[in-house]
Enzyme design. Structure first.
Site, PDB file in Angstrom:
ATOM      1  CD  GLU A 189      -2.699  -1.202  -0.187  1.00  0.00           C
ATOM      2  OE1 GLU A 189      -3.054  -0.136  -0.722  1.00  0.00           O
ATOM      3  OE2 GLU A 189      -2.919  -2.309  -0.726  1.00  0.00           O
TER       4      GLU A 189
ATOM      5  CB  CYS B  11      -1.489   7.212   2.694  1.00  0.00           C
ATOM      6  SG  CYS B  11      -2.629   6.432   3.825  1.00  0.00           S
TER       7      CYS B  11
HETATM    8  P1  NDP Z   1       9.049   4.577   3.244  1.00  0.00           P
HETATM    9  O1  NDP Z   1       8.753   3.832   1.992  1.00  0.00           O
HETATM   10  O2  NDP Z   1      10.238   5.431   3.284  1.00  0.00           O
HETATM   11  O3  NDP Z   1       9.217   3.546   4.450  1.00  0.00           O
HETATM   12  C1  NDP Z   1       8.241   2.582   4.774  1.00  0.00           C
HETATM   13  C2  NDP Z   1       8.903   1.398   5.430  1.00  0.00           C
HETATM   14  O4  NDP Z   1       9.756   0.749   4.479  1.00  0.00           O
HETATM   15  C3  NDP Z   1       9.804   1.781   6.596  1.00  0.00           C
HETATM   16  O5  NDP Z   1       9.687   0.794   7.602  1.00  0.00           O
HETATM   17  C4  NDP Z   1      11.180   1.775   5.968  1.00  0.00           C
HETATM   18  O6  NDP Z   1      12.229   1.569   6.873  1.00  0.00           O
HETATM   19  C5  NDP Z   1      11.042   0.591   5.036  1.00  0.00           C
HETATM   20  N1  NDP Z   1      12.040   0.545   3.969  1.00  0.00           N
HETATM   21  C6  NDP Z   1      12.773   1.559   3.465  1.00  0.00           C
HETATM   22  N2  NDP Z   1      13.572   1.087   2.481  1.00  0.00           N
HETATM   23  C7  NDP Z   1      13.337  -0.237   2.366  1.00  0.00           C
HETATM   24  C8  NDP Z   1      13.831  -1.263   1.522  1.00  0.00           C
HETATM   25  N3  NDP Z   1      14.732  -1.040   0.582  1.00  0.00           N
HETATM   26  N4  NDP Z   1      13.346  -2.512   1.676  1.00  0.00           N
HETATM   27  C9  NDP Z   1      12.418  -2.774   2.614  1.00  0.00           C
HETATM   28  N5  NDP Z   1      11.909  -1.839   3.444  1.00  0.00           N
HETATM   29  C10 NDP Z   1      12.361  -0.590   3.322  1.00  0.00           C
HETATM   30  O7  NDP Z   1       7.721   5.369   3.604  1.00  0.00           O
HETATM   31  P2  NDP Z   1       7.435   6.313   4.843  1.00  0.00           P
HETATM   32  O8  NDP Z   1       7.702   5.569   6.135  1.00  0.00           O
HETATM   33  O9  NDP Z   1       8.129   7.605   4.651  1.00  0.00           O
HETATM   34  O10 NDP Z   1       5.864   6.513   4.769  1.00  0.00           O
HETATM   35  C11 NDP Z   1       5.264   7.481   3.980  1.00  0.00           C
HETATM   36  C12 NDP Z   1       4.689   6.854   2.731  1.00  0.00           C
HETATM   37  O11 NDP Z   1       3.764   5.850   3.095  1.00  0.00           O
HETATM   38  C13 NDP Z   1       3.898   7.834   1.872  1.00  0.00           C
HETATM   39  O12 NDP Z   1       4.248   7.624   0.537  1.00  0.00           O
HETATM   40  C14 NDP Z   1       2.448   7.437   2.117  1.00  0.00           C
HETATM   41  O13 NDP Z   1       1.575   7.754   1.077  1.00  0.00           O
HETATM   42  C15 NDP Z   1       2.578   5.965   2.328  1.00  0.00           C
HETATM   43  N6  NDP Z   1       1.444   5.425   3.065  1.00  0.00           N
HETATM   44  C16 NDP Z   1       0.503   4.710   2.375  1.00  0.00           C
HETATM   45  C17 NDP Z   1      -0.614   4.232   3.012  1.00  0.00           C
HETATM   46  C18 NDP Z   1      -1.638   3.460   2.263  1.00  0.00           C
HETATM   47  O14 NDP Z   1      -2.478   2.830   2.890  1.00  0.00           O
HETATM   48  N7  NDP Z   1      -1.605   3.470   0.950  1.00  0.00           N
HETATM   49  C19 NDP Z   1      -0.838   4.485   4.448  1.00  0.00           C
HETATM   50  C20 NDP Z   1       0.230   5.225   5.085  1.00  0.00           C
HETATM   51  C21 NDP Z   1       1.322   5.676   4.396  1.00  0.00           C
HETATM   52  P3  NDP Z   1      13.141   2.817   7.361  1.00  0.00           P
HETATM   53  O15 NDP Z   1      12.227   3.713   8.122  1.00  0.00           O
HETATM   54  O16 NDP Z   1      14.183   2.165   8.195  1.00  0.00           O
HETATM   55  O17 NDP Z   1      13.706   3.457   6.126  1.00  0.00           O
END
Ligand code: NDP
Length: 515
Positions: free
Chosen positions: A286, A320
């Site tokens: 998502e 989001c």
């Molecule tokens: P990120 O994609 O930066 O991070 C999300 C998670 O992925 C974190 O736990 C992060 O860890 C991890 N991550 C980062 N790089 C990798 C990788 N290469 N492989 C596996 N995992 C990885 O998103 P944000 O946390 O900044 O969240 C904001 C985003 O989430 C926005 O785009 C928003 O729209 C979306 N979102 C979507 C929702 C939906 O239902 N569609 C709901 C809520 C948010 P780390 O923090 O250590 O980098």
């Protein structure tokens, strides 16, 4: 007999009693800052010595917690622990698995103000937003526990003579849960518990900006006695351990919520089978949005202004589901802008520990810097009508910002910024507004304000968004009532909090016996 699901009520902070409870929780939580937490694998605490710090975004330098970081070796250990636990957990009666969830929800209700307080400090949510996050976590847990009971029942199947047939749902295996920081409890708990109640074992890697909230969730699961190895907590950097988790041959599924960039990478890596891997990995991703609210020429203008302001600036636009585009009919464009600016001027900003503040800080320095860059690019393409600057330097604050007169193809009208930054676009008529609304690679939420039933009817079919709202704001989905998930680059449309969600963590087995 389990009662019918009902949403957990939101706290009324106008009542002195509740304000007092929240104030006490904030004080108590503050007394627990700067503690150091270990990884939690196979029921054991593991210290790695490599420390990740989590900070209060509203107060630069204030440490909320210190976390031993998982490295790639710890990922191996956690997957092995999950695999071992899966051999027993998958055979535990679904009703017993659901009982752990009911107990966890009970603990969360008891600790609601404390959980709210952690979110206020670690993620800059105001009291109301933090409270809604905890309530949603409780809802997810209660909802999925009940759903599991339904999937455990006898499933309807067409009888045929000479055979006894049944179809049962069984779990998948060991999966990775990778949540974002913006709903640090609700999404983290929802994704984790859906997997666990379905009989799977998990590695939970919290977002690096909100590991303390994840830690509190893990403590709750320890309190309710979840068996060792079912839930393995591995804070750590996504860019360091993410690929190891995703590509591991023993990982059966990855449930991710976060940015489109990371989601697509996970999807791509998970698709390639690894040596020793005997399944196709299941990916639920998502991701981002560029959600629009259409303000039609026949809209109730005051309601539309309120809906846009609260969807665009609630939790600093870091939802989001947030509205980042307002598409406004030319007949009331100027009046709308005037009223929106007046409304936005009333928004208070500052440390959200103080409940007078509606907006807190952005989650971190990088988010603030990115936002300021987008504001500059938006100012070139359009007209700044409100905000546009960083707030007090004590935290990562940015003013609620409105940029008008943008074209649908402009950068600010196309790319997700994840900030209190609203692009306003003028539409010739309702059809044009719908065209602009759909002119995006995303498709998460959307809303239409119009008093004309024919236009609303048209929007129902034409507006391409996973969650469409008519004459209400585009944020604030309730578990059970608004199953949540987006189209196109917004994700796999998994519909969290909906009736189909647990199927993503289950596989169906059909058994036929000749009689
Ligand atoms: P990120 O994609 O930066 O991070 C999300 C998670 O992925 C974190 O736990 C992060 O860890 C991890 N991550 C980062 N790089 C990798 C990788 N290469 N492989 C596996 N995992 C990885 O998103 P944000 O946390 O900044 O969240 C904001 C985003 O989430 C926005 O785009 C928003 O729209 C979306 N979102 C979507 C929702 C939906 O239902 N569609 C709901 C809520 C948010 P780390 O923090 O250590 O980098």
């Amino acid at each position: 007999m389990v009662s019918e699901f009902r949403n957990h009520p939101l706290t009324d902070f106008s009542k002195d009693e509740n304000r007092q409870k929240m104030q006490t929780a904030l004080e108590e939580v503050k007394g627990q800052f700067d503690r150091t937490y270990a990884l939690y694998i196979n029921g054991q605490e593991i210290e790695t010595g490599d420390i990740l710090k989590s900070y209060n975004p509203c107060k630069k330098g204030q440490v909320i917690g210190n976390f031993h970081k998982a490295g790639n070796g710890d990922v191996e250990t956690a997957i092995a622990a999950g695999g071992k636990a899966f051999e027993t957990w998958r055979f535990v009666e679904p009703s017993k698995r659901a009982d752990y969830l009911f107990k966890a929800a009970e603990v969360m209700r008891r600790r609601q103000f404390e959980l709210n307080a952690w979110m206020v400090y670690e993620t800059g949510k105001n009291w109301v937003e933090a409270d809604a996050d905890t309530a949603e976590a409780i809802d997810f847990i209660e909802f999925y526990a009940r759903e599991m009971l339904l999937y455990a029942e006898k499933q309807p199947i067409t009888p045929i003579a000479g055979e006894e047939n049944e179809m049962i749902y069984i779990p998948l295996g060991v999966g990775a849960i990778i949540p974002p920081w913006n709903f640090p409890l609700a999404i983290l708990a929802g994704m984790s518990m859906a997997a666990i109640v379905s009989g799977n074992c998990i590695l939970l890697k919290p977002a690096s900006d909100s590991p303390t909230i994840g830690q509190k969730f893990v403590e709750i699961m320890q309190e309710v006695g979840l068996p060792a190895g079912v839930l393995n907590y591995i804070p750590g950097s996504g860019s360091v351990i993410g690929d190891t988790i995703v590509t591991h041959p023993k990982i059966r599924f990855i449930t991710f919520t976060g940015s489109t960039e990371v989601g697509l990478r996970i999807n791509e890596l998970a698709a390639k089978p690894q040596k020793g891997q005997i399944w196709i990995k299941r990916v639920v991703a998502e991701m981002g949005g560029k959600n629009a609210i259409i303000v039609d020429g026949e809209a109730n203008l005051d309601e539309a202004v309120e809906g846009v302001a609260s969807s665009a600036f609630g939790y600093q636009g870091q939802k989001c589901s947030a509205c980042s585009r307002a598409i406004v009919d030319e007949s009331l464009y100027d009046e709308f802008l005037e009223k929106l600016v007046e409304r936005t001027k009333k928004i208070t900003m500052g440390e959200v520990e103080n409940s007078d503040n509606f907006m807190g800080a952005m989650i971190n320095k990088a988010a603030l810097e990115k936002t300021l860059k987008y504001i500059e690019s938006g100012k070139k393409d359009g007209r700044l009508v409100h905000g546009g600057e960083a707030g007090p330097d004590s935290g990562y604050f940015v003013q609620p910002t409105i940029i008008a007169d943008l074209d649908s193809k402009d950068q600010l009208a196309q790319e997700e910024v994840f900030a209190p930054l609203l692009a306003v676009i003028k539409a010739r008529d309702f059809d044009h507004a719908l065209e602009i609304a759909n002119d995006t690679e995303f498709g998460l939420t959307g809303a239409v304000y119009s008093e004309n039933p024919d236009k609303l009817k048209k929007a129902r079919t034409i507006y391409h968004a996973g969650n469409l709202y008519l004459n209400r704001k585009c944020t604030g989905a309730f578990v059970g009532s608004h199953p949540f998930g987006g189209f196109n680059m917004s994700g796999t449309d998994s519909k969290a909090g909906g009736r189909d969600y647990l199927l993503l963590f289950l596989q169906a087995k059909t058994i036929s016996q000749k009689v």
